[in-house]
Design a protein around this motif. Structure first.
Motif, PDB file in Angstrom:
ATOM      1  N   MET A   1      16.138  37.446  -6.718  1.00 42.40           N
ATOM      2  CA  MET A   1      16.655  36.955  -5.441  1.00 42.40           C
ATOM      3  C   MET A   1      17.002  35.476  -5.523  1.00 42.40           C
ATOM      4  O   MET A   1      18.077  35.034  -5.133  1.00 42.40           O
ATOM      5  N   ASP A   2      16.070  34.647  -6.061  1.00 46.44           N
ATOM      6  CA  ASP A   2      16.319  33.226  -6.161  1.00 46.44           C
ATOM      7  C   ASP A   2      17.496  32.937  -7.080  1.00 46.44           C
ATOM      8  O   ASP A   2      18.320  32.068  -6.798  1.00 46.44           O
ATOM      9  N   ASN A   3      17.565  33.656  -8.209  1.00 44.90           N
ATOM     10  CA  ASN A   3      18.671  33.447  -9.134  1.00 44.90           C
ATOM     11  C   ASN A   3      19.996  33.805  -8.476  1.00 44.90           C
ATOM     12  O   ASN A   3      21.011  33.132  -8.682  1.00 44.90           O
ATOM     13  N   THR A   4      20.010  34.884  -7.695  1.00 45.84           N
ATOM     14  CA  THR A   4      21.219  35.279  -6.997  1.00 45.84           C
ATOM     15  C   THR A   4      21.638  34.212  -6.006  1.00 45.84           C
ATOM     16  O   THR A   4      22.818  33.859  -5.912  1.00 45.84           O
ATOM     17  N   LEU A   5      20.689  33.665  -5.237  1.00 46.57           N
ATOM     18  CA  LEU A   5      21.005  32.628  -4.267  1.00 46.57           C
ATOM     19  C   LEU A   5      21.473  31.357  -4.968  1.00 46.57           C
ATOM     20  O   LEU A   5      22.432  30.715  -4.516  1.00 46.57           O
ATOM     21  N   SER A   6      20.830  30.988  -6.048  1.00 47.48           N
ATOM     22  CA  SER A   6      21.252  29.815  -6.804  1.00 47.48           C
ATOM     23  C   SER A   6      22.687  29.972  -7.300  1.00 47.48           C
ATOM     24  O   SER A   6      23.494  29.030  -7.231  1.00 47.48           O
ATOM     25  N   HIS A   7      23.018  31.156  -7.796  1.00 43.98           N
ATOM     26  CA  HIS A   7      24.373  31.433  -8.266  1.00 43.98           C
ATOM     27  C   HIS A   7      25.373  31.302  -7.123  1.00 43.98           C
ATOM     28  O   HIS A   7      26.452  30.701  -7.285  1.00 43.98           O
ATOM     29  N   TRP A   8      25.033  31.849  -5.957  1.00 44.62           N
ATOM     30  CA  TRP A   8      25.911  31.765  -4.798  1.00 44.62           C
ATOM     31  C   TRP A   8      26.125  30.313  -4.369  1.00 44.62           C
ATOM     32  O   TRP A   8      27.260  29.894  -4.086  1.00 44.62           O
ATOM     33  N   LEU A   9      25.060  29.520  -4.336  1.00 40.60           N
ATOM     34  CA  LEU A   9      25.191  28.123  -3.946  1.00 40.60           C
ATOM     35  C   LEU A   9      26.073  27.353  -4.923  1.00 40.60           C
ATOM     36  O   LEU A   9      26.864  26.487  -4.518  1.00 40.60           O
ATOM     37  N   ARG A  10      25.949  27.661  -6.201  1.00 42.38           N
ATOM     38  CA  ARG A  10      26.780  26.996  -7.206  1.00 42.38           C
ATOM     39  C   ARG A  10      28.257  27.375  -7.018  1.00 42.38           C
ATOM     40  O   ARG A  10      29.144  26.521  -7.092  1.00 42.38           O
ATOM     41  N   LEU A  11      28.512  28.664  -6.771  1.00 42.11           N
ATOM     42  CA  LEU A  11      29.891  29.117  -6.618  1.00 42.11           C
ATOM     43  C   LEU A  11      30.546  28.509  -5.375  1.00 42.11           C
ATOM     44  O   LEU A  11      31.727  28.152  -5.397  1.00 42.11           O
ATOM     45  N   ARG A  12      29.823  28.413  -4.283  1.00 42.88           N
ATOM     46  CA  ARG A  12      30.417  27.996  -3.021  1.00 42.88           C
ATOM     47  C   ARG A  12      30.581  26.490  -2.885  1.00 42.88           C
ATOM     48  O   ARG A  12      31.295  26.015  -2.003  1.00 42.88           O
ATOM     49  N   GLU A  13      29.925  25.720  -3.731  1.00 40.18           N
ATOM     50  CA  GLU A  13      29.936  24.264  -3.552  1.00 40.18           C
ATOM     51  C   GLU A  13      31.349  23.673  -3.545  1.00 40.18           C
ATOM     52  O   GLU A  13      31.664  22.852  -2.667  1.00 40.18           O
ATOM     53  N   PRO A  14      32.249  24.040  -4.476  1.00 42.66           N
ATOM     54  CA  PRO A  14      33.606  23.472  -4.395  1.00 42.66           C
ATOM     55  C   PRO A  14      34.324  23.835  -3.106  1.00 42.66           C
ATOM     56  O   PRO A  14      35.054  23.006  -2.538  1.00 42.66           O
ATOM     57  N   ALA A  15      34.144  25.061  -2.609  1.00 40.54           N
ATOM     58  CA  ALA A  15      34.775  25.457  -1.348  1.00 40.54           C
ATOM     59  C   ALA A  15      34.204  24.657  -0.187  1.00 40.54           C
ATOM     60  O   ALA A  15      34.936  24.247   0.728  1.00 40.54           O
ATOM     61  N   ASP A  16      32.897  24.428  -0.194  1.00 37.02           N
ATOM     62  CA  ASP A  16      32.281  23.610   0.846  1.00 37.02           C
ATOM     63  C   ASP A  16      32.856  22.195   0.842  1.00 37.02           C
ATOM     64  O   ASP A  16      33.214  21.638   1.889  1.00 37.02           O
ATOM     65  N   PHE A  17      32.934  21.589  -0.337  1.00 37.28           N
ATOM     66  CA  PHE A  17      33.419  20.212  -0.438  1.00 37.28           C
ATOM     67  C   PHE A  17      34.869  20.105   0.034  1.00 37.28           C
ATOM     68  O   PHE A  17      35.239  19.153   0.728  1.00 37.28           O
ATOM     69  N   ALA A  18      35.691  21.085  -0.339  1.00 39.38           N
ATOM     70  CA  ALA A  18      37.100  21.050   0.047  1.00 39.38           C
ATOM     71  C   ALA A  18      37.278  21.228   1.548  1.00 39.38           C
ATOM     72  O   ALA A  18      38.244  20.712   2.132  1.00 39.38           O
ATOM     73  N   ALA A  19      36.354  21.958   2.197  1.00 41.77           N
ATOM     74  CA  ALA A  19      36.515  22.301   3.609  1.00 41.77           C
ATOM     75  C   ALA A  19      35.987  21.226   4.549  1.00 41.77           C
ATOM     76  O   ALA A  19      36.434  21.141   5.688  1.00 41.77           O
ATOM     77  N   ARG A  20      35.064  20.404   4.114  1.00 41.42           N
ATOM     78  CA  ARG A  20      34.360  19.508   5.026  1.00 41.42           C
ATOM     79  C   ARG A  20      35.292  18.510   5.700  1.00 41.42           C
ATOM     80  O   ARG A  20      36.310  18.095   5.132  1.00 41.42           O
ATOM     81  N   SER A  21      34.906  18.109   6.893  1.00 46.16           N
ATOM     82  CA  SER A  21      35.692  17.147   7.655  1.00 46.16           C
ATOM     83  C   SER A  21      35.477  15.737   7.109  1.00 46.16           C
ATOM     84  O   SER A  21      34.409  15.135   7.315  1.00 46.16           O
ATOM     85  N   ALA A  22      36.484  15.218   6.439  1.00 49.52           N
ATOM     86  CA  ALA A  22      36.412  13.836   5.951  1.00 49.52           C
ATOM     87  C   ALA A  22      36.371  12.864   7.128  1.00 49.52           C
ATOM     88  O   ALA A  22      35.745  11.802   7.045  1.00 49.52           O
ATOM     89  N   THR A  23      37.009  13.235   8.239  1.00 50.16           N
ATOM     90  CA  THR A  23      37.038  12.367   9.411  1.00 50.16           C
ATOM     91  C   THR A  23      35.642  12.156   9.974  1.00 50.16           C
ATOM     92  O   THR A  23      35.227  11.014  10.264  1.00 50.16           O
ATOM     93  N   LEU A  24      34.882  13.239  10.141  1.00 50.92           N
ATOM     94  CA  LEU A  24      33.535  13.102  10.691  1.00 50.92           C
ATOM     95  C   LEU A  24      32.601  12.412   9.701  1.00 50.92           C
ATOM     96  O   LEU A  24      31.743  11.613  10.109  1.00 50.92           O
ATOM     97  N   THR A  25      32.749  12.712   8.412  1.00 44.87           N
ATOM     98  CA  THR A  25      31.929  12.029   7.406  1.00 44.87           C
ATOM     99  C   THR A  25      32.167  10.529   7.462  1.00 44.87           C
ATOM    100  O   THR A  25      31.217   9.727   7.454  1.00 44.87           O
ATOM    101  N   ARG A  26      33.424  10.128   7.537  1.00 48.16           N
ATOM    102  CA  ARG A  26      33.756   8.701   7.597  1.00 48.16           C
ATOM    103  C   ARG A  26      33.231   8.073   8.882  1.00 48.16           C
ATOM    104  O   ARG A  26      32.704   6.955   8.867  1.00 48.16           O
ATOM    105  N   ALA A  27      33.344   8.792   9.996  1.00 49.65           N
ATOM    106  CA  ALA A  27      32.893   8.242  11.270  1.00 49.65           C
ATOM    107  C   ALA A  27      31.383   8.023  11.280  1.00 49.65           C
ATOM    108  O   ALA A  27      30.899   7.006  11.808  1.00 49.65           O
ATOM    109  N   ILE A  28      30.634   8.955  10.719  1.00 43.42           N
ATOM    110  CA  ILE A  28      29.182   8.784  10.623  1.00 43.42           C
ATOM    111  C   ILE A  28      28.852   7.634   9.672  1.00 43.42           C
ATOM    112  O   ILE A  28      27.979   6.794   9.954  1.00 43.42           O
ATOM    113  N   THR A  29      29.543   7.565   8.555  1.00 45.32           N
ATOM    114  CA  THR A  29      29.300   6.492   7.590  1.00 45.32           C
ATOM    115  C   THR A  29      29.502   5.121   8.225  1.00 45.32           C
ATOM    116  O   THR A  29      28.717   4.188   7.992  1.00 45.32           O
ATOM    117  N   GLU A  30      30.530   4.989   9.037  1.00 42.77           N
ATOM    118  CA  GLU A  30      30.825   3.702   9.670  1.00 42.77           C
ATOM    119  C   GLU A  30      29.750   3.288  10.661  1.00 42.77           C
ATOM    120  O   GLU A  30      29.617   2.099  10.980  1.00 42.77           O
TER     121      GLU A  30
END
Length: 295
Positions: free
Chosen positions: A1-30
């Motif tokens: 189970m843990d190995n399966t979840l770890s694999h899923w998290l690794r696979l989805r990370e690029p999709a997560d990064f591409a989808a995230r709101s750069a606008t909100l990240t920048r606004a919080i950072t400021e």
């Protein structure tokens, strides 16, 4: 189970990064304080994907507490962080149980803590935090959990940033007659108890979180952070299609034959390189009273 979840998290990370709101990240950072080390809490950290995304956006001196209930995933975090930092030329080491990455532009320290997050009853977890954050978590928690989260953040005066919260929408191309049925069943499954305070808010999580934070005085902004998956994301699509079919059957086992008739052609489309899937998500940023969000 843990190995399966770890694999899923690794696979989805690029999709997560591409989808995230750069606008909100920048606004919080400021809105983050300058000239000091910032204290950051990442809830449901998994293997640290959210830390990896935010580290190069936030002020240079960062002191993270990365919390998850899964010790296997937490044990993987230092290696995943070290691989990430090595690709960027950071010097890394472990100091008194903390993972550390440094160069002239970054001083990032990450401490991990294995903790059951079914309730948020320890105020010390939030005390002194400048930012409380999570990715792909809020749709798994209950509405009472969301209210407790907002209340603790307010008591700490912390900024909040929550990314990749599923909002109940997905579309598949080419279409199949059973798409709407599977989506409805999967969304019902998302509302079942995930062990985080009761029945999950599921597709309503971003709206409920916005209401909870606004209710304790926060200014809140939401923006879409949809996944757009094509042939290059074959493996992510495969796990999604399989997972949706499994969830739908768990909710409605009597419709298993119909769901299987949906599942088979979806995989044919995928293996033929013509499958496109869009999965709806929301990012949410929140500023406590006295902290003005950018317009």
């Amino acid at each position: 189970m843990d190995n399966t979840l770890s694999h899923w998290l690794r696979l989805r990370e690029p999709a997560d990064f591409a989808a995230r709101s750069a606008t909100l990240t920048r606004a919080i950072t400021e809105a983050m304080p300058r000239g000091m080390a910032v204290s950051l809490l990442d809830l449901g950290t998994g293997t640290g994907s959210n830390v990896r995304y935010l580290a190069e956006h936030l002020p240079a001196a960062q002191r993270w507490l990365a919390v998850d209930r899964n010790p296997t995933l937490l044990a993987e975090l230092p290696q995943r962080m070290s691989s990430w930092s090595a690709a960027r030329g950071y010097w890394t080491t472990m100091v008194r149980g903390r993972w550390v990455a440094r160069n002239r532009d970054l001083d990032c320290q990450v401490e991990t803590e294995q903790r059951d997050l079914d309730t948020l009853d320890d105020e010390r977890l939030f005390a002194g935090r400048h930012l409380v954050t999570a990715s792909a978590l809020l749709d798994l928690v209950s509405e009472s959990w969301l209210l407790a989260l907002a209340t603790h953040c307010r008591a700490a005066g912390a900024l909040a940033l929550f990314a990749i919260t599923y909002n109940g929408r997905f579309t598949c191309a080419p279409t199949e007659d059973e798409d709407d049925m599977v989506r409805e069943l999967m969304n019902r499954h998302q509302r079942t108890d995930k062990g985080l305070g009761g029945p999950a808010a599921g597709p309503d999580a971003a709206i409920r979180a916005e209401q909870c934070f606004a209710g304790v005085g926060y200014r809140v902004r939401r923006e879409p952070s949809d996944w757009t998956l094509g042939p290059a994301e074959h493996d992510v699509q495969r796990l999604l299609i399989d997972g949706w079919a499994q969830a739908a059957i768990e909710i409605s086992p009597e419709r298993a034959p119909v769901i299987e008739r949906w599942h088979a052609p979806r995989l044919v489309h995928l293996d033929a390189g013509r499958s496109r899937i869009v999965v709806g998500h929301d990012d949410l940023a929140a500023w406590p009273p006295g902290t003005q969000p950018p317009l």
